[in-house]
Design an enzyme around this catalytic site. Structure first.
Site, short mmCIF file in Angstrom:
data_model
loop_
_atom_site.label_atom_id
_atom_site.label_comp_id
_atom_site.label_asym_id
_atom_site.label_seq_id
_atom_site.Cartn_x
_atom_site.Cartn_y
_atom_site.Cartn_z
N ASP A 1 11.47 14.84 104.55
CA ASP A 1 10.26 15.09 103.76
C ASP A 1 9.78 16.52 103.94
OD1 ASP A 1 8.25 14.44 102.00
OD2 ASP A 1 6.99 13.46 103.50
N HIS B 1 14.19 21.30 97.11
CA HIS B 1 15.24 20.26 97.14
C HIS B 1 16.62 20.90 97.29
CE1 HIS B 1 12.17 17.42 96.32
NE2 HIS B 1 12.01 17.71 95.05
N LEU C 1 32.36 9.87 111.31
CA LEU C 1 30.90 9.76 111.10
C LEU C 1 30.65 8.88 109.89
CD1 LEU C 1 27.91 10.72 111.56
CD2 LEU C 1 28.44 12.63 110.03
C1 IPE Z 1 9.79 9.49 101.26
O1 IPE Z 1 9.23 10.71 100.92
C2 IPE Z 1 11.09 9.33 100.60
C3 IPE Z 1 12.08 10.39 100.80
C4 IPE Z 1 12.06 11.36 101.65
C5 IPE Z 1 13.20 10.24 99.94
P1 IPE Z 1 7.93 10.80 100.01
O2 IPE Z 1 7.45 12.20 100.11
O3 IPE Z 1 8.20 10.30 98.65
O4 IPE Z 1 6.94 9.80 100.75
P2 IPE Z 1 5.41 9.45 100.52
O5 IPE Z 1 5.31 8.78 99.21
O6 IPE Z 1 4.64 10.73 100.57
O7 IPE Z 1 5.07 8.55 101.65
C1 IPE Z 2 11.25 14.99 100.18
O1 IPE Z 2 10.44 16.08 99.93
C2 IPE Z 2 12.34 14.83 99.17
C3 IPE Z 2 12.20 13.70 98.26
C4 IPE Z 2 11.27 12.79 98.30
C5 IPE Z 2 13.20 13.61 97.22
P1 IPE Z 2 9.17 15.98 99.02
O2 IPE Z 2 9.57 16.31 97.63
O3 IPE Z 2 8.49 14.69 99.19
O4 IPE Z 2 8.29 17.15 99.60
P2 IPE Z 2 6.71 17.16 99.79
O5 IPE Z 2 6.35 15.97 100.58
O6 IPE Z 2 6.11 17.15 98.42
O7 IPE Z 2 6.46 18.44 100.50
MG MG Z 3 6.98 14.02 100.41
#
Ligand code: IPE
Ligand code: IPE
Ligand code: MG
Length: 237
Positions: free
Chosen positions: A10, A27, A121
């Protein structure tokens, strides 16, 4: 060394925002860090690496971001599978894959088949995955296979039908990005996992950060309900 590490990657969006870049740039950088993480697991002898790439709730994001994420997923499969295979990595994708475009589903099938005999792995990508969905689909599968379980079933009846039935439960769970929640990731399997949360954003989570998480894990006492004294006794036996 933990045998199985599960990660919620995240913070990509915030990483990009800090640099005045579009979210997708975060990303893209995030995919690079996946590569680094796989290399680190191979070097350290971690046997299972499970990464949350797209949750069943992430469809709620702006259409444009969802589309770009799907394109990134396709590109990563096209470009990385060969190298994963050469390095002895077995790739699996867990989640409700039916919602993905046929082309992506086909790439996933091919990648899984190509790497199926690798043993160095086990890399698992959770995509359109939800922990509740997993428990539900496993229950449906179990009841279809053994209708008599309707009258009553046990944990060990369900476990073979869960998406991660091929792996031991995660030893270490890592969530980057500062949020301290599970966000519907592996619910059943995290029951006794050591949880590690770090404010470091996923695109900044390098090998040194990973080693910090492993060190934190190594300093913990996993009691599984027992007392500390019992563990000492067992170790001395
Ligand atoms: C959780 O991340 C899912 C992934 C990293 C794929 P999110 O950024 O979507 O989570 P919430 O919704 O803030 O909890
Ligand atoms: C996690 O990073 C990746 C996915 C959920 C695909 P986020 O896109 O949730 O990044 P933040 O939380 O907005 O910084
Ligand atoms: Mg996020």
């Amino acid at each position: 060394m933990p045998k199985h590490v599960a990660v919620i990657m995240d913070g990509n969006g915030r990483w990009a925002k800090k640099r005045f870049l579009p979210r997708v740039a975060g990303h893209v950088k995030g995919v690079e860090l996946v590569r680094e993480m796989v290399r680190a697991c191979l070097e350290r002898g971690v046997q299972y690496l499970t990464l949350f790439a797209f949750s069943s709730e992430n469809w709620r994001r702006p259409q444009e971001e969802v589309t770009l994420l799907m394109q990134l997923f396709v590109k990563a499969l096209e470009q990385e599978v060969e190298k994963l295979d050469r390095n002895g990595v077995r790739l699996r994708v867990i989640g409700d894959l039916e919602r993905f475009e046929p082309r992506l589903q086909e790439l996933i099938r091919q990648a899984e088949a190509k790497t199926a005999s690798n043993t160095r792995l086990d890399l698992t990508i959770a995509a359109n995955y939800g922990g509740r969905w997993d428990i539900m689909q496993a229950t449906n599968q179990m009841l279809a296979a053994q209708p008599e379980k309707r009258a009553g079933w046990q944990e060990c009846d369900l476990e073979p039908h869960l998406s991660m039935s091929f792996a031991p439960e995660p030893d270490l769970f890592i969530r980057t990005g500062g949020e301290e929640r599970i966000s519907n990731f592996l619910l059943w399997q995290l029951a006794y996992t050591e949880l590690y949360f770090t404010p470091t954003l996923w695109p900044d989570f390098d090998t040194a950060e990973f080693d910090k998480a492993i060190l934190s894990f190594q300093q913990r006492e996993r009691r599984f309900g027992r007392t500390s004294e019992q563990l000492v006794e067992k170790n001395n036996a």
